[in-house]
Design a protein around this motif. Structure first.
Motif, PDB file in Angstrom:
ATOM      1  N   THR A  47       0.878  -1.169   0.000  1.00 55.73           N
ATOM      2  CA  THR A  47       0.000   0.000   0.000  1.00 55.73           C
ATOM      3  C   THR A  47       0.919   1.223   0.000  1.00 55.73           C
ATOM      4  O   THR A  47       2.136   1.094   0.167  1.00 55.73           O
ATOM      5  CB  THR A  47      -0.864   0.041   1.270  1.00 55.73           C
ATOM      6  N   ALA A  48       0.312   2.395  -0.156  1.00 57.36           N
ATOM      7  CA  ALA A  48       1.126   3.623  -0.101  1.00 57.36           C
ATOM      8  C   ALA A  48       1.884   3.688   1.227  1.00 57.36           C
ATOM      9  O   ALA A  48       3.030   4.131   1.268  1.00 57.36           O
ATOM     10  CB  ALA A  48       0.242   4.847  -0.288  1.00 57.36           C
ATOM     11  N   ASP A  49       1.257   3.187   2.299  1.00 52.34           N
ATOM     12  CA  ASP A  49       1.907   3.237   3.620  1.00 52.34           C
ATOM     13  C   ASP A  49       3.095   2.286   3.716  1.00 52.34           C
ATOM     14  O   ASP A  49       4.155   2.651   4.238  1.00 52.34           O
ATOM     15  CB  ASP A  49       0.904   2.907   4.729  1.00 52.34           C
ATOM     16  N   THR A  50       2.928   1.055   3.258  1.00 53.63           N
ATOM     17  CA  THR A  50       4.044   0.100   3.373  1.00 53.63           C
ATOM     18  C   THR A  50       5.187   0.511   2.451  1.00 53.63           C
ATOM     19  O   THR A  50       6.365   0.403   2.817  1.00 53.63           O
ATOM     20  CB  THR A  50       3.596  -1.345   3.061  1.00 53.63           C
ATOM     21  N   LEU A  51       4.832   0.998   1.267  1.00 52.75           N
ATOM     22  CA  LEU A  51       5.874   1.427   0.332  1.00 52.75           C
ATOM     23  C   LEU A  51       6.596   2.661   0.878  1.00 52.75           C
ATOM     24  O   LEU A  51       7.833   2.754   0.814  1.00 52.75           O
ATOM     25  CB  LEU A  51       5.260   1.712  -1.042  1.00 52.75           C
ATOM     26  N   SER A  52       5.824   3.578   1.430  1.00 52.01           N
ATOM     27  CA  SER A  52       6.401   4.796   1.989  1.00 52.01           C
ATOM     28  C   SER A  52       7.388   4.471   3.107  1.00 52.01           C
ATOM     29  O   SER A  52       8.468   5.074   3.200  1.00 52.01           O
ATOM     30  CB  SER A  52       5.265   5.693   2.477  1.00 52.01           C
ATOM     31  N   ALA A  53       7.047   3.496   3.954  1.00 51.83           N
ATOM     32  CA  ALA A  53       7.943   3.125   5.055  1.00 51.83           C
ATOM     33  C   ALA A  53       9.244   2.534   4.512  1.00 51.83           C
ATOM     34  O   ALA A  53      10.333   2.817   5.038  1.00 51.83           O
ATOM     35  CB  ALA A  53       7.250   2.127   5.981  1.00 51.83           C
ATOM     36  N   ARG A  54       9.131   1.702   3.444  1.00 51.37           N
ATOM     37  CA  ARG A  54      10.338   1.100   2.859  1.00 51.37           C
ATOM     38  C   ARG A  54      11.222   2.181   2.239  1.00 51.37           C
ATOM     39  O   ARG A  54      12.452   2.154   2.387  1.00 51.37           O
ATOM     40  CB  ARG A  54       9.930   0.049   1.812  1.00 51.37           C
ATOM     41  N   VAL A  55      10.605   3.114   1.549  1.00 52.16           N
ATOM     42  CA  VAL A  55      11.374   4.203   0.922  1.00 52.16           C
ATOM     43  C   VAL A  55      12.017   5.086   1.992  1.00 52.16           C
ATOM     44  O   VAL A  55      13.186   5.468   1.869  1.00 52.16           O
ATOM     45  CB  VAL A  55      10.477   5.036  -0.018  1.00 52.16           C
ATOM     46  N   LEU A  56      11.262   5.381   3.057  1.00 52.76           N
ATOM     47  CA  LEU A  56      11.795   6.254   4.115  1.00 52.76           C
ATOM     48  C   LEU A  56      13.054   5.660   4.737  1.00 52.76           C
ATOM     49  O   LEU A  56      14.012   6.378   5.048  1.00 52.76           O
ATOM     50  CB  LEU A  56      10.727   6.511   5.185  1.00 52.76           C
ATOM     51  N   GLY A  57      13.059   4.328   4.888  1.00 50.82           N
ATOM     52  CA  GLY A  57      14.262   3.673   5.408  1.00 50.82           C
ATOM     53  C   GLY A  57      15.474   3.950   4.534  1.00 50.82           C
ATOM     54  O   GLY A  57      16.592   4.142   5.037  1.00 50.82           O
ATOM     55  N   MET A  58      15.264   4.000   3.224  1.00 54.39           N
ATOM     56  CA  MET A  58      16.366   4.319   2.312  1.00 54.39           C
ATOM     57  C   MET A  58      16.702   5.804   2.340  1.00 54.39           C
ATOM     58  O   MET A  58      17.872   6.184   2.206  1.00 54.39           O
ATOM     59  CB  MET A  58      16.005   3.893   0.887  1.00 54.39           C
ATOM     60  N   GLU A  59      15.692   6.648   2.527  1.00 54.02           N
ATOM     61  CA  GLU A  59      15.955   8.093   2.657  1.00 54.02           C
ATOM     62  C   GLU A  59      16.948   8.343   3.779  1.00 54.02           C
ATOM     63  O   GLU A  59      17.854   9.177   3.664  1.00 54.02           O
ATOM     64  CB  GLU A  59      14.654   8.857   2.934  1.00 54.02           C
ATOM     65  N   HIS A  60      16.752   7.586   4.883  1.00 54.56           N
ATOM     66  CA  HIS A  60      17.597   7.788   6.062  1.00 54.56           C
ATOM     67  C   HIS A  60      19.049   7.411   5.800  1.00 54.56           C
ATOM     68  O   HIS A  60      19.942   7.885   6.489  1.00 54.56           O
ATOM     69  CB  HIS A  60      17.037   6.982   7.238  1.00 54.56           C
ATOM     70  N   ARG A  61      19.285   6.548   4.831  1.00 53.71           N
ATOM     71  CA  ARG A  61      20.669   6.203   4.451  1.00 53.71           C
ATOM     72  C   ARG A  61      21.190   7.168   3.389  1.00 53.71           C
ATOM     73  O   ARG A  61      22.361   7.555   3.388  1.00 53.71           O
ATOM     74  CB  ARG A  61      20.719   4.771   3.917  1.00 53.71           C
ATOM     75  N   LEU A  62      20.294   7.505   2.446  1.00 55.88           N
ATOM     76  CA  LEU A  62      20.742   8.297   1.291  1.00 55.88           C
ATOM     77  C   LEU A  62      21.117   9.727   1.667  1.00 55.88           C
ATOM     78  O   LEU A  62      22.184  10.226   1.245  1.00 55.88           O
ATOM     79  CB  LEU A  62      19.635   8.316   0.228  1.00 55.88           C
ATOM     80  N   TYR A  63      20.262  10.402   2.432  1.00 57.35           N
ATOM     81  CA  TYR A  63      20.492  11.843   2.634  1.00 57.35           C
ATOM     82  C   TYR A  63      21.814  12.096   3.364  1.00 57.35           C
ATOM     83  O   TYR A  63      22.613  12.940   2.929  1.00 57.35           O
ATOM     84  CB  TYR A  63      19.293  12.463   3.354  1.00 57.35           C
ATOM     85  N   PRO A  64      22.103  11.365   4.465  1.00 58.43           N
ATOM     86  CA  PRO A  64      23.409  11.587   5.103  1.00 58.43           C
ATOM     87  C   PRO A  64      24.580  11.296   4.167  1.00 58.43           C
ATOM     88  O   PRO A  64      25.600  12.004   4.205  1.00 58.43           O
ATOM     89  CB  PRO A  64      23.392  10.616   6.294  1.00 58.43           C
ATOM     90  N   ALA A  65      24.453  10.276   3.322  1.00 54.41           N
ATOM     91  CA  ALA A  65      25.548   9.949   2.397  1.00 54.41           C
ATOM     92  C   ALA A  65      25.758  11.090   1.400  1.00 54.41           C
ATOM     93  O   ALA A  65      26.898  11.466   1.089  1.00 54.41           O
ATOM     94  CB  ALA A  65      25.237   8.640   1.663  1.00 54.41           C
ATOM     95  N   VAL A  66      24.652  11.654   0.907  1.00 57.31           N
ATOM     96  CA  VAL A  66      24.767  12.761  -0.048  1.00 57.31           C
ATOM     97  C   VAL A  66      25.328  14.006   0.641  1.00 57.31           C
ATOM     98  O   VAL A  66      26.209  14.684   0.102  1.00 57.31           O
ATOM     99  CB  VAL A  66      23.407  13.082  -0.703  1.00 57.31           C
ATOM    100  N   LEU A  67      24.841  14.297   1.842  1.00 54.58           N
ATOM    101  CA  LEU A  67      25.306  15.515   2.521  1.00 54.58           C
ATOM    102  C   LEU A  67      26.806  15.455   2.779  1.00 54.58           C
ATOM    103  O   LEU A  67      27.518  16.440   2.594  1.00 54.58           O
ATOM    104  CB  LEU A  67      24.548  15.732   3.840  1.00 54.58           C
ATOM    105  N   ARG A  68      27.290  14.295   3.212  1.00 54.07           N
ATOM    106  CA  ARG A  68      28.724  14.172   3.484  1.00 54.07           C
ATOM    107  C   ARG A  68      29.532  14.454   2.212  1.00 54.07           C
ATOM    108  O   ARG A  68      30.470  15.249   2.217  1.00 54.07           O
ATOM    109  CB  ARG A  68      29.072  12.778   4.034  1.00 54.07           C
TER     110      ARG A  68
END
Ligand code: GAR
Length: 198
Positions: A162-183
């Motif tokens: 669902t939009a909720d389950t997919l959103s949670a999976r994507v958010l987990g990747m956001e949490h890895r991606l954004y710090p990697a990009v900022l660094r």
């Protein structure tokens, strides 16, 4: 150190990951968390992490984006940021505001841009029958969700999502991606970060 201001509107989970990533050996440091909603839960989380916070409620300004942005600029400029990270900041910024931070404002968006700029990205990916979804960090330009891509991470769309389950999976990747990009960005490297690494 590179001074980083983070703009939020809600829970601020990406903001927390960015702040936590800026440890002693990091080239950047958080100088301000700023929200357009004085009740944003992320403000308390930022305070608890020892980061200065400010908020400018957009609602009294009604449709007058320019006046809201003038008010938003006061605490932002006072913090003298080198880099501005939008992290779940849900107000569209005018070209004039964006121009002040040209080349040093980043945003995270919950889709594999250029697919699905704007809102309801997860439902749109599901409706399209996409086999994968993901998130993108990009440079903010005058065109909404269309600036140069600085990083992307992909996740599978699973049966029964669902939009909720997919959103949670994507958010987990956001949490890895954004710090990697900022660094990488704070080190002056604009090469896109691609997760998971090949
Ligand atoms: C994140 O999924 C972010 O990508 C999205 O809002 C969420 C904020 O979560 N941003 C947008 O949709 C921008 N148009 P957070 O407050 O827990 O970081």
């Amino acid at each position: 150190k590179v001074r980083v201001a983070i703009l939020i509107s809600g829970g601020g989970s990406n903001m927390v990951k960015l702040v936590e990533s800026m440890s002693a050996d990091h080239p950047a440091k958080p100088v301000l968390v700023l929200s357009n909603d004085p009740a944003a839960a992320g403000l308390d989380r930022a305070r608890a992490l020892g980061v200065p916070v400010a908020s400018v409620d957009h609602r009294p300004f009604g449709k007058d984006r320019a006046m809201f942005e003038t008010a938003l600029l006061a605490p932002l400029l006072a913090a003298q940021p080198d880099v501005v990270c939008l992290a779940g900041f849900m107000r569209v910024l005018t070209p004039g505001f964006v121009a002040r931070f040209a080349g040093r404002m980043l945003n995270i968006h919950p889709s594999l841009l250029p697919k699905y700029p704007g809102l309801h990205t997860h439902q749109r990916a599901l409706d399209a029958g996409d086999a994968e979804a993901g998130c993108t960090v990009h440079e903010v330009t005058a065109d909404l969700d269309a600036g140069p891509i600085l990083g992307q991470a992909r996740v599978p769309v699973l049966p029964g999502d669902t939009a909720d389950t997919l959103s949670a999976r994507v958010l987990g990747m956001e949490h890895r991606l954004y710090p990697a990009v900022l660094r990488r960005f704070a080190e002056g490297d604009r090469t896109p970060v691609l997760l998971p690494a090949a």
